[in-house]
Design a protein around this motif. Structure first.
Motif, mmCIF file in Angstrom:
data_model
loop_
_atom_site.group_PDB
_atom_site.id
_atom_site.type_symbol
_atom_site.label_atom_id
_atom_site.label_comp_id
_atom_site.label_asym_id
_atom_site.label_seq_id
_atom_site.Cartn_x
_atom_site.Cartn_y
_atom_site.Cartn_z
ATOM 1 N N THR A 49 43.672 19.311 103.185
ATOM 2 C CA THR A 49 44.728 20.159 103.734
ATOM 3 C C THR A 49 44.395 21.602 103.393
ATOM 4 O O THR A 49 44.329 21.973 102.221
ATOM 5 C CB THR A 49 46.095 19.782 103.148
ATOM 6 O OG1 THR A 49 46.323 18.393 103.362
ATOM 7 C CG2 THR A 49 47.212 20.582 103.800
ATOM 8 N N LEU A 50 44.174 22.388 104.420
ATOM 9 C CA LEU A 50 43.866 23.802 104.244
ATOM 10 C C LEU A 50 45.156 24.603 104.061
ATOM 11 O O LEU A 50 45.227 25.525 103.255
ATOM 12 C CB LEU A 50 43.092 24.313 105.466
ATOM 13 C CG LEU A 50 42.583 25.731 105.435
ATOM 14 C CD1 LEU A 50 41.560 25.908 104.314
ATOM 15 C CD2 LEU A 50 41.941 26.072 106.770
ATOM 16 N N TRP A 51 46.204 24.219 104.819
ATOM 17 C CA TRP A 51 47.468 24.957 104.792
ATOM 18 C C TRP A 51 48.551 24.097 105.438
ATOM 19 O O TRP A 51 48.259 23.279 106.297
ATOM 20 C CB TRP A 51 47.290 26.255 105.592
ATOM 21 C CG TRP A 51 48.510 27.081 105.731
ATOM 22 C CD1 TRP A 51 48.969 28.027 104.866
ATOM 23 C CD2 TRP A 51 49.443 27.049 106.813
ATOM 24 N NE1 TRP A 51 50.129 28.583 105.344
ATOM 25 C CE2 TRP A 51 50.437 27.996 106.550
ATOM 26 C CE3 TRP A 51 49.515 26.305 107.993
ATOM 27 C CZ2 TRP A 51 51.510 28.225 107.404
ATOM 28 C CZ3 TRP A 51 50.577 26.524 108.845
ATOM 29 C CH2 TRP A 51 51.554 27.485 108.548
ATOM 30 N N TYR A 52 49.790 24.306 105.015
ATOM 31 C CA TYR A 52 50.927 23.679 105.691
ATOM 32 C C TYR A 52 52.191 24.497 105.451
ATOM 33 O O TYR A 52 52.264 25.302 104.522
ATOM 34 C CB TYR A 52 51.138 22.231 105.235
ATOM 35 C CG TYR A 52 51.646 22.087 103.828
ATOM 36 C CD1 TYR A 52 53.009 22.018 103.563
ATOM 37 C CD2 TYR A 52 50.761 22.009 102.752
ATOM 38 C CE1 TYR A 52 53.475 21.882 102.273
ATOM 39 C CE2 TYR A 52 51.213 21.877 101.461
ATOM 40 C CZ TYR A 52 52.568 21.812 101.226
ATOM 41 O OH TYR A 52 53.025 21.685 99.943
ATOM 42 N N CYS A 53 53.157 24.304 106.310
ATOM 43 C CA CYS A 53 54.490 24.874 106.123
ATOM 44 C C CYS A 53 55.494 23.861 106.656
ATOM 45 O O CYS A 53 55.127 22.941 107.388
ATOM 46 C CB CYS A 53 54.650 26.231 106.797
ATOM 47 S SG CYS A 53 54.557 26.202 108.577
ATOM 48 N N CYS A 54 56.742 24.021 106.275
ATOM 49 C CA CYS A 54 57.741 23.045 106.713
ATOM 50 C C CYS A 54 58.870 23.717 107.476
ATOM 51 O O CYS A 54 59.171 24.893 107.279
ATOM 52 C CB CYS A 54 58.276 22.226 105.547
ATOM 53 S SG CYS A 54 59.064 23.174 104.259
ATOM 54 N N PHE A 55 59.452 22.933 108.365
ATOM 55 C CA PHE A 55 60.550 23.356 109.219
ATOM 56 C C PHE A 55 61.640 22.303 109.158
ATOM 57 O O PHE A 55 61.359 21.115 109.025
ATOM 58 C CB PHE A 55 60.085 23.459 110.682
ATOM 59 C CG PHE A 55 59.110 24.567 110.947
ATOM 60 C CD1 PHE A 55 59.536 25.762 111.484
ATOM 61 C CD2 PHE A 55 57.761 24.404 110.678
ATOM 62 C CE1 PHE A 55 58.639 26.786 111.751
ATOM 63 C CE2 PHE A 55 56.855 25.414 110.932
ATOM 64 C CZ PHE A 55 57.295 26.609 111.476
ATOM 65 N N GLU A 56 62.875 22.736 109.294
ATOM 66 C CA GLU A 56 63.983 21.792 109.393
ATOM 67 C C GLU A 56 64.160 21.292 110.816
ATOM 68 O O GLU A 56 64.767 20.251 111.038
ATOM 69 C CB GLU A 56 65.285 22.438 108.916
ATOM 70 C CG GLU A 56 65.323 22.694 107.434
ATOM 71 C CD GLU A 56 66.643 23.279 106.977
ATOM 72 O OE1 GLU A 56 67.475 23.642 107.830
ATOM 73 O OE2 GLU A 56 66.831 23.370 105.759
ATOM 74 N N ASP A 57 63.626 22.019 111.782
ATOM 75 C CA ASP A 57 63.814 21.714 113.201
ATOM 76 C C ASP A 57 62.478 21.287 113.818
ATOM 77 O O ASP A 57 61.511 22.048 113.777
ATOM 78 C CB ASP A 57 64.352 22.970 113.895
ATOM 79 C CG ASP A 57 64.622 22.750 115.359
ATOM 80 O OD1 ASP A 57 63.661 22.874 116.146
ATOM 81 O OD2 ASP A 57 65.778 22.464 115.717
ATOM 82 N N LYS A 58 62.433 20.070 114.363
ATOM 83 C CA LYS A 58 61.192 19.552 114.933
ATOM 84 C C LYS A 58 60.701 20.406 116.101
ATOM 85 O O LYS A 58 59.508 20.648 116.249
ATOM 86 C CB LYS A 58 61.382 18.104 115.385
ATOM 87 C CG LYS A 58 60.097 17.471 115.867
ATOM 88 C CD LYS A 58 60.266 15.988 116.158
ATOM 89 C CE LYS A 58 58.920 15.380 116.524
ATOM 90 N NZ LYS A 58 58.992 13.930 116.639
ATOM 91 N N HIS A 59 61.613 20.870 116.936
ATOM 92 C CA HIS A 59 61.233 21.682 118.089
ATOM 93 C C HIS A 59 60.550 22.984 117.633
ATOM 94 O O HIS A 59 59.531 23.390 118.202
ATOM 95 C CB HIS A 59 62.469 21.994 118.943
ATOM 96 C CG HIS A 59 62.176 22.823 120.144
ATOM 97 N ND1 HIS A 59 61.493 22.335 121.238
ATOM 98 C CD2 HIS A 59 62.455 24.114 120.422
ATOM 99 C CE1 HIS A 59 61.364 23.298 122.139
ATOM 100 N NE2 HIS A 59 61.945 24.388 121.661
#
Length: 82
Positions: A49-59
């Motif tokens: 994994t080079l990078w990731y971020c998270c969202f509460e909204d799938k869209h």
């Protein structure tokens, strides 16, 4: 608690090529990629994994993944991520 959506960038440890995706379970998705369960890129495994971020909204997560795959997204990655 809401199901978080992760937008991620994986990097092949073979040739440094990068792959983008969205998932609700980042650890399981990396495991699938590294075990060859993703046919389109299994020849590039293993990955990290080079990078990731998270969202509460799938869209919104899907929109951001789409942006990262664009020319402007590649420029953003070069300037802000790697």
């Amino acid at each position: 608690m809401r199901d978080m959506q992760y937008v991620y960038i994986l990097e092949s440890m073979r040739d440094k090529s990068r792959f983008f995706g969205t998932t609700n379970d980042l650890k399981a998705r990396l495991h699938q990629h590294n075990n060859g369960e993703t046919k389109s890129i299994k020849s590039k495994a293993p990955f990290h994994t080079l990078w990731y971020c998270c969202f509460e909204d799938k869209h919104k997560a899907l929109e951001f993944e789409h942006f990262l795959k664009s020319d402007a997204g590649h420029a953003f990655i070069s300037k802000h991520i790697v």
